[in-house]
Design a protein around this motif. Structure first.
Motif, PDB file in Angstrom:
ATOM      1  N   ALA A 128       1.010  -1.196   0.001  1.00  0.00           N
ATOM      2  CA  ALA A 128       0.009   0.087  -0.091  1.00  0.00           C
ATOM      3  C   ALA A 128       1.094   1.224   0.013  1.00  0.00           C
ATOM      4  O   ALA A 128       0.653   2.235  -0.657  1.00  0.00           O
ATOM      5  N   GLY A 129       1.874   1.244   0.784  1.00  0.00           N
ATOM      6  CA  GLY A 129       2.724   2.417   0.762  1.00  0.00           C
ATOM      7  C   GLY A 129       3.479   2.616  -0.544  1.00  0.00           C
ATOM      8  O   GLY A 129       3.446   3.702  -0.917  1.00  0.00           O
ATOM      9  N   ALA A 130       3.924   1.769  -1.249  1.00  0.00           N
ATOM     10  CA  ALA A 130       4.418   1.724  -2.540  1.00  0.00           C
ATOM     11  C   ALA A 130       3.433   2.355  -3.504  1.00  0.00           C
ATOM     12  O   ALA A 130       3.882   3.289  -4.265  1.00  0.00           O
ATOM     13  N   LEU A 131       2.323   1.917  -3.578  1.00  0.00           N
ATOM     14  CA  LEU A 131       1.269   2.386  -4.533  1.00  0.00           C
ATOM     15  C   LEU A 131       0.851   3.856  -4.235  1.00  0.00           C
ATOM     16  O   LEU A 131       0.877   4.898  -5.001  1.00  0.00           O
ATOM     17  N   LEU A 148       6.556  -0.063   5.202  1.00  0.00           N
ATOM     18  CA  LEU A 148       6.940  -0.870   6.490  1.00  0.00           C
ATOM     19  C   LEU A 148       7.208  -0.251   7.596  1.00  0.00           C
ATOM     20  O   LEU A 148       7.246  -0.837   8.463  1.00  0.00           O
ATOM     21  N   VAL A 149       7.788   1.011   7.557  1.00  0.00           N
ATOM     22  CA  VAL A 149       8.084   1.978   8.816  1.00  0.00           C
ATOM     23  C   VAL A 149       7.015   1.923   9.498  1.00  0.00           C
ATOM     24  O   VAL A 149       6.904   1.898  10.731  1.00  0.00           O
ATOM     25  N   VAL A 209      -3.382  -1.983   5.372  1.00  0.00           N
ATOM     26  CA  VAL A 209      -3.564  -1.305   4.030  1.00  0.00           C
ATOM     27  C   VAL A 209      -3.876   0.387   4.355  1.00  0.00           C
ATOM     28  O   VAL A 209      -3.062   0.989   3.743  1.00  0.00           O
ATOM     29  N   ALA A 210      -4.677   0.664   5.399  1.00  0.00           N
ATOM     30  CA  ALA A 210      -5.006   2.102   5.465  1.00  0.00           C
ATOM     31  C   ALA A 210      -3.570   2.632   6.222  1.00  0.00           C
ATOM     32  O   ALA A 210      -3.187   3.734   5.586  1.00  0.00           O
ATOM     33  N   ILE A 211      -2.925   2.065   7.115  1.00  0.00           N
ATOM     34  CA  ILE A 211      -1.674   2.505   7.604  1.00  0.00           C
ATOM     35  C   ILE A 211      -0.610   2.820   6.380  1.00  0.00           C
ATOM     36  O   ILE A 211       0.086   4.001   6.425  1.00  0.00           O
ATOM     37  N   GLY A 212      -0.646   1.742   5.491  1.00  0.00           N
ATOM     38  CA  GLY A 212       0.401   1.907   4.377  1.00  0.00           C
ATOM     39  C   GLY A 212       0.020   3.040   3.619  1.00  0.00           C
ATOM     40  O   GLY A 212       0.920   4.030   2.925  1.00  0.00           O
ATOM     41  N   LEU A 213      -1.280   3.248   3.077  1.00  0.00           N
ATOM     42  CA  LEU A 213      -1.623   4.284   2.139  1.00  0.00           C
ATOM     43  C   LEU A 213      -1.342   5.662   2.790  1.00  0.00           C
ATOM     44  O   LEU A 213      -1.054   6.559   2.219  1.00  0.00           O
ATOM     45  N   ILE A 214      -1.674   5.864   4.140  1.00  0.00           N
ATOM     46  CA  ILE A 214      -1.463   7.071   4.623  1.00  0.00           C
ATOM     47  C   ILE A 214      -0.095   7.371   4.788  1.00  0.00           C
ATOM     48  O   ILE A 214       0.455   8.605   4.407  1.00  0.00           O
TER      49      ILE A 214
END
Length: 411
Positions: A254-257, A283-284, A299-304
């Motif tokens: 999610a973070g990459a996207l 990841l962080v 997923v929400a954490i990664g997107l934010i």
């Protein structure tokens, strides 16, 4: 600390923690070394790798000498005691069939737990290297690692992860190092960037990365190694470790996207470097939450985090006016802050056994950031007095590979 019969240890837990230890070390050697080396200029690639390797060696010795004992023995709420200096008491007594265990991890040999935590101390200090690459003396890097790992990292680890630590007693949730590792390293990196000063030509010249292919390889190793980082922090081969592995992967994706979308929207072109940075941001941010949240929350954490860290590495960096060369604060500092706060929001009591409190999480962030900033500043002052922080203008111009190592990458 206690001695228990060898047969009473959990073999599966021990095997998983030993595997996780190897994975976390892989994140630094060669993960961080490749990730950072690919982003610096050709003339300082080897010095960047050497700096990461020096940190790994130096922190290993300080952890053996006193760091582990100060972090993970019960003495006071602020700092551990001296009972495990020089890894005293770790000997496996074959005749009695007994082995030392930690009160923090009673189902595995203490030697394994100490080694697992050593890899965390190594990578935290190694992350800081990205803030001062291409301009700090290698001797200064060595002194910094020796002092910082004992005076800054060990006390913070004790506050949060030792059950008697004052932040642990307040109920702060930090499963695998959102505050201890990432906020700590991010703030330290920012202080280092200010103290060492910008690179020659910063803001006026284009600094061409040596090889983003190396950076991609390093990012891939970080992604894989992070399973040991987060799932290993369960200190058991159980359901929580499995969940931690799953949510770690989802947050990275999610973070990459998210970073890619932000970059695509503002710059009209997504980059490989952006994708690598975004997955690290995810990841962080999931690190403090990995053992406490559900997959949708991950997923929400990664997107934010992807968007927040993209802002941290671009707009915020311009406001701060610090040559944080490889965005240690923008990615690890901001990602750690976002992840720690969102842990308080998304922590599921059915998983964590407790309720997350955003206020407590914010207090921990503030305490860690303040102590890290002050401690790092004092360490840098001592290093400056002892050996000096920055290389000469001539060395910086020719590159630290030749100027410091008398080596260079062949044509």
């Amino acid at each position: 600390m206690a001695l228990v019969p060898q047969a009473s240890l959990n073999g599966a837990d021990t095997a998983w923690l030993m595997t996780s230890t190897a994975l976390v070390l892989l994140m630094t050697l060669p993960g961080i070394a490749l990730f950072y080396a690919g982003m610096v200029r050709r003339k300082s690639v080897l010095n960047t790798m050497a700096s990461v390797l020096v940190v790994a060696a130096a922190v290993s010795i300080t952890w053996f000498a006193m760091g582990y004992s100060l972090a993970f023995t019960a003495c006071s709420s602020w700092l551990g005691g001296t009972s495990r200096f020089w890894f005293a008491g770790f000997d496996y007594l074959k005749e009695a069939g007994t082995v030392a265990v930690s009160h923090v991890a009673p189902n595995v040999p203490e030697s394994v737990y100490a080694m697992f935590q050593l890899t965390f101390a190594i990578i935290t200090c190694a992350l800081v290297v990205g803030s001062f690459v291409e301009r700090m003396r290698l001797s200064a890097v060595l002194w910094f690692a020796l002092l910082w790992s004992v005076l800054v990292y060990a006390p913070i680890a004790h506050w949060v992860w030792e059950p008697g630590g004052w932040l642990a007693q307040m109920g702060v949730l930090d499963f695998a190092g959102g505050s201890v590792v990432h906020v700590n390293a991010g703030v330290a990196g920012l202080v280092c960037a200010y103290a060492v000063g910008p690179r020659r030509g910063y803001g006026r010249e284009s600094f061409e990365p040596y090889s983003l292919a190396l950076t991609m390889v390093g990012a891939g190793l970080l992604w894989v190694g992070w399973f040991g980082f987060n799932a290993g922090s369960a200190v058991a081969a159980d359901g929580r470790a499995g969940l931690a592995m799953l949510v770690t992967h989802l947050a990275a994706a999610a973070g990459a996207l998210s970073w890619m979308i932000g970059e695509w929207t503002t710059r009209r072109s997504p980059s490989l470097l952006g994708l690598c940075s975004g997955l690290v941001a995810g990841l962080v941010a999931i690190t403090p939450a990995a053992g406490f949240v559900t997959p949708p929350a991950a997923v929400a954490i990664g997107l934010i985090a992807g968007l927040a860290c993209y802002w941290g590495a671009t707009a915020l960096k311009r406001v701060l006016r610090a040559d944080d060369s490889l965005d240690v604060f923008g990615v690890h500092g901001i990602g750690g802050i976002v992840g720690a706060l969102l842990t308080g929001v998304f922590a599921d009591s059915r998983i964590s056994g407790g309720t997350g409190h955003v206020g407590v999480q914010a207090l921990a962030i503030g305490a860690v950031a303040l102590y890290s900033a002050i401690g790092t500043g004092l360490v840098l002052l001592v290093v400056h007095i002892v050996v000096g922080l920055r290389v000469s203008d001539e060395t910086e111009a020719v590159g630290l590979d030749l100027g410091q190592q008398r080596e260079r990458i062949g044509t």
